[in-house]
Design a protein around this motif. Sequence first.
Motif, PDB file in Angstrom:
ATOM      1  N   LYS A  89       0.830  -1.238  -0.021  1.00  0.00           N
ATOM      2  CA  LYS A  89      -0.021  -0.041   0.000  1.00  0.00           C
ATOM      3  C   LYS A  89       0.869   1.114   0.052  1.00  0.00           C
ATOM      4  O   LYS A  89       2.193   1.147   0.436  1.00  0.00           O
ATOM      5  N   ILE A 130       5.661   4.624   1.908  1.00  0.00           N
ATOM      6  CA  ILE A 130       6.097   5.889   2.656  1.00  0.00           C
ATOM      7  C   ILE A 130       6.638   5.590   3.941  1.00  0.00           C
ATOM      8  O   ILE A 130       8.023   6.188   4.262  1.00  0.00           O
ATOM      9  N   ALA A 131       6.171   4.673   4.933  1.00  0.00           N
ATOM     10  CA  ALA A 131       6.848   4.092   6.030  1.00  0.00           C
ATOM     11  C   ALA A 131       8.278   3.717   5.847  1.00  0.00           C
ATOM     12  O   ALA A 131       9.041   3.706   6.483  1.00  0.00           O
ATOM     13  N   GLU A 191       0.715   3.974   2.055  1.00  0.00           N
ATOM     14  CA  GLU A 191       1.276   4.162   3.362  1.00  0.00           C
ATOM     15  C   GLU A 191       2.531   3.185   3.833  1.00  0.00           C
ATOM     16  O   GLU A 191       3.455   3.743   4.466  1.00  0.00           O
ATOM     17  N   ASP A 192       2.626   2.059   3.199  1.00  0.00           N
ATOM     18  CA  ASP A 192       3.675   0.989   3.432  1.00  0.00           C
ATOM     19  C   ASP A 192       5.084   1.587   2.745  1.00  0.00           C
ATOM     20  O   ASP A 192       6.111   1.649   3.588  1.00  0.00           O
TER      21      ASP A 192
END
Length: 451
Positions: free
Chosen positions: A292, A297-298, A294-295
């Motif tokens: 995803k 980005i993290a 967000e994954d």
Amino acid sequence: MKVKFIGGAGTVTGSKTLIESNGIRILVDCGLFQGIKPLRELNWGALPVLPSTIDFVLLTHGHLDHCGWLPRLVDQGFKGKIYCTEPTKQITKLILLDSAKIQEEEAEKANKGNFSKHEIAEPLYDVEQAKKVFPLFRVVKTNESVPLDPEIEAVFISAGHIIGACSIELMLENKTLVFSGDVGRDNDVLMFPPTKPKKADYVFLESTYGNRLHPDTDAKLELELYINNTFDKGGTTIIPSFAVERAQTIMYLLWQLKEENKIPDIPYIIDSPMGVGAFDVFFSSLKWHKLKLEDCIAMSKMFQMITDYKDTIEAIYDERPKVVIAASGMVTGGRVLSYLERYIGLPETTVIIVGYQAEGTRGRKLIEGAKEIKIHGKYYPVLANILEIQGLSAHGDQKDLLNWLSALENKPKKVFLVHGENQPADELRIKINEHYGFDCVIPLMGQEFEL
């Protein structure tokens, strides 16, 4: 119709398959040879046909052994169209620029150090030659017919393996030819399972792991153990890695381990301009993989991403324990060599091999127990701990390859086993015959067949 195998036959590198039909010439993949010297020398040779007479290149994916000879093809007169998916186009641009830059740097080092056998060492191609490939790209969508000629069409279907990778169905002369490209795994960490072909008169199937089953081990746990053991010794962990997909897979697993507080708080470094660029392609191609946004980005926040070689030097001489992921995956070139020059002779160092190592490559020599390796004309003793994690390969194993054939609704006239060394290909031939009764052929380099 004729098919000629001019690369990727009896070896896992240099993939090139030439199809001739009614005056049209189609080249499926245009890869660079790597590994032993007789193979590498083929990169300097001529094709059996003039590049100017080839009408189309169909690119399965952007790994060097499938796209890395394109600058030579264009430099020698190819002016046709190169069809591929959008992520493959982006990855191929990164791969070719990186390959050209490495070859320029290697030639420069050889000339300065006077360790070339040639009077003047020259790169196979330079950055400007690589850039001349780019205007010829034509982007295709998966599962849609691409008309190459009034009587020839191609369909690209997802193959897993790496981002943008596809198998290619080629319809011509009332026959369907299916080129697997590199087939991904059914249970890959990042990529979706490959799409299986349903109809084929002739199949061209890769056989990289035709004689092996991937171990049923926990790659994440192995990474945890190896990194912690190295940290306890005050050492550095070096992971030579293909910049596309493999680097991102390792990043993902390390990010998970860090989130779970299972590995130490030390620098985690991605030292590869291409690897950093490939991660950007992951951001822009979310439908091609399981991560995803967000994954992504993290994950990116955990790693120090190095593109400038000055930062490479600084990281090399940073005495703190660290984990470095750097290309190339087979240790044939790239920045990983700069790290190994300093660290391969230290017993507290760990080198983790995470992908297929072709015959003759430094990576293959390391896992076979070499006591010294040659880098930039100089020999270095191998005192580092050399470990291998087999469960991280992006290639399907024997079971996956057999499964890839399972949806065929008809019996192909022939299955050509390519992109594999002879023993794996032959063992896969036996298994395919046992399971399906298909007639399999293992072509020799340069061999031609009439279909």
